[in-house]
Design a protein around this motif. Structure first.
Motif, mmCIF file in Angstrom:
data_model
loop_
_atom_site.group_PDB
_atom_site.id
_atom_site.type_symbol
_atom_site.label_atom_id
_atom_site.label_comp_id
_atom_site.label_asym_id
_atom_site.label_seq_id
_atom_site.Cartn_x
_atom_site.Cartn_y
_atom_site.Cartn_z
ATOM 1 N N LEU A 52 0.829 -1.209 0.000
ATOM 2 C CA LEU A 52 0.000 0.000 0.000
ATOM 3 C C LEU A 52 0.859 1.253 0.000
ATOM 4 O O LEU A 52 0.583 2.219 -0.729
ATOM 5 C CB LEU A 52 -0.934 -0.005 1.212
ATOM 6 N N MET A 53 1.910 1.265 0.815
ATOM 7 C CA MET A 53 2.790 2.431 0.875
ATOM 8 C C MET A 53 3.487 2.665 -0.460
ATOM 9 O O MET A 53 3.598 3.803 -0.923
ATOM 10 C CB MET A 53 3.822 2.249 1.984
ATOM 11 N N ARG A 54 3.946 1.596 -1.082
ATOM 12 C CA ARG A 54 4.623 1.739 -2.375
ATOM 13 C C ARG A 54 3.642 2.272 -3.425
ATOM 14 O O ARG A 54 4.003 3.115 -4.249
ATOM 15 C CB ARG A 54 5.203 0.392 -2.810
ATOM 16 N N CYS A 55 2.395 1.781 -3.389
ATOM 17 C CA CYS A 55 1.383 2.274 -4.316
ATOM 18 C C CYS A 55 1.120 3.764 -4.096
ATOM 19 O O CYS A 55 1.045 4.553 -5.054
ATOM 20 C CB CYS A 55 0.079 1.492 -4.143
ATOM 21 N N MET A 56 0.977 4.158 -2.836
ATOM 22 C CA MET A 56 0.712 5.567 -2.535
ATOM 23 C C MET A 56 1.844 6.465 -3.019
ATOM 24 O O MET A 56 1.608 7.540 -3.574
ATOM 25 C CB MET A 56 0.480 5.750 -1.035
#
Length: 268
Positions: A87-91
């Motif tokens: 999720l963090m990488r996507c954000m």
């Protein structure tokens, strides 16, 4: 994350006790909860500001009795941490995903932003909204309205949004692992497309993995939504445009994956 309570239970367990169970599967239970007391910073793990009345979605990967306790604890920590990292990488790459509100790897709980809206499956013909209709009931299609119009977007625009978000995710080398129309939501307030449920996501630069991701979604369209070919064509058109020079290798591998899928179907 702290909560105002006289209980001696850990804060995460207190939160789970006050949460409403939404659904439960073999691997995890999903809850809707509210933050009762904010951290000093007033911000979530991803840096987004928090409100005390803001609902959060909790995914609780509960203990599995059939696994050895130490193995179970290790796998739970890995999967919660892995989903949070995806999720963090996507954000960071501009992919629209729920914000992270809390992570407790020891308790097996991931708290994310509550998305107020409907899944794409519910919004398209043949989706979940028809599953509740008994066989004795008849649907008058002449009176039916397209639920997507309530969100201020067209069906073609929705397909384009799906393609763009998947392309941004793949350009960040994140593989979702379970791309279906159930794992995409159209947000009510802003009418943007949000990718959800990264429990099977992983990092990969392989073209094969990206092609398989697309094939899984194509099969989900075909099995759930009638006359889905034009819909998925719209997704691929937007995906191709966003991927740019990276599209051709994925296209070639997607054709190979489709061929393998057809051969397996013929063999049975």
């Amino acid at each position: 994350m702290l909560f105002s309570s006289s209980s001696n239970l850990p804060p995460t367990q207190q939160l789970l006790q006050t949460a409403d169970l939404i659904s439960q599967g073999a691997e995890a239970a999903i809850y809707k909860a509210y933050l009762h007391q904010l951290p000093t910073s007033g911000r979530g793990i991803d840096g987004a500001p928090l409100e005390a009345s803001e609902p959060v979605l909790l995914k609780h990967r509960f203990h599995k009795n059939y696994r050895h306790p130490s193995l179970d604890a290790s796998l739970t920590r890995q999967r919660i941490a892995g989903e949070a990292r995806a999720l963090m990488r996507c954000m960071r790459s501009g992919v629209i995903v729920p914000g992270i509100r809390m992570v407790d790897v020891n308790e097996g709980v991931l708290g994310i932003e509550w998305i107020d809206g409907k899944s794409v499956r519910q919004l398209l013909p043949g989706g979940a909204e028809l599953e509740d209709i008994s066989e004795s009931e008849e649907v008058d299609e002449s009176d039916a309205t397209d639920p997507i119009t309530d969100y201020g977007v067209s069906r073609d625009a929705l397909m384009a949004m799906i393609g763009v978000e998947i392309a941004k995710m793949h350009l960040a080398d994140i593989i979702h692992g379970d791309l279906t129309t159930s794992n995409m939501m159209l947000r009510k307030q802003t009418s943007d497309l949000v990718l959800i449920d990264f429990g099977l996501a992983y990092h990969s630069t392989l073209v094969e993995d990206k092609a398989v991701d697309l094939y899984v979604l194509e099969r989900a369209f075909a099995s759930t939504h009638p006359d889905s070919e034009p819909l998925f064509a719209g997704v691929l058109g937007a995906y191709e445009k966003r991927m740019g020079k990276h599209w051709l290798p994925v296209k070639k591998r997607l054709d190979d994956v489709r061929l393998r899928g057809r051969k397996r179907s013929m063999v049975g």
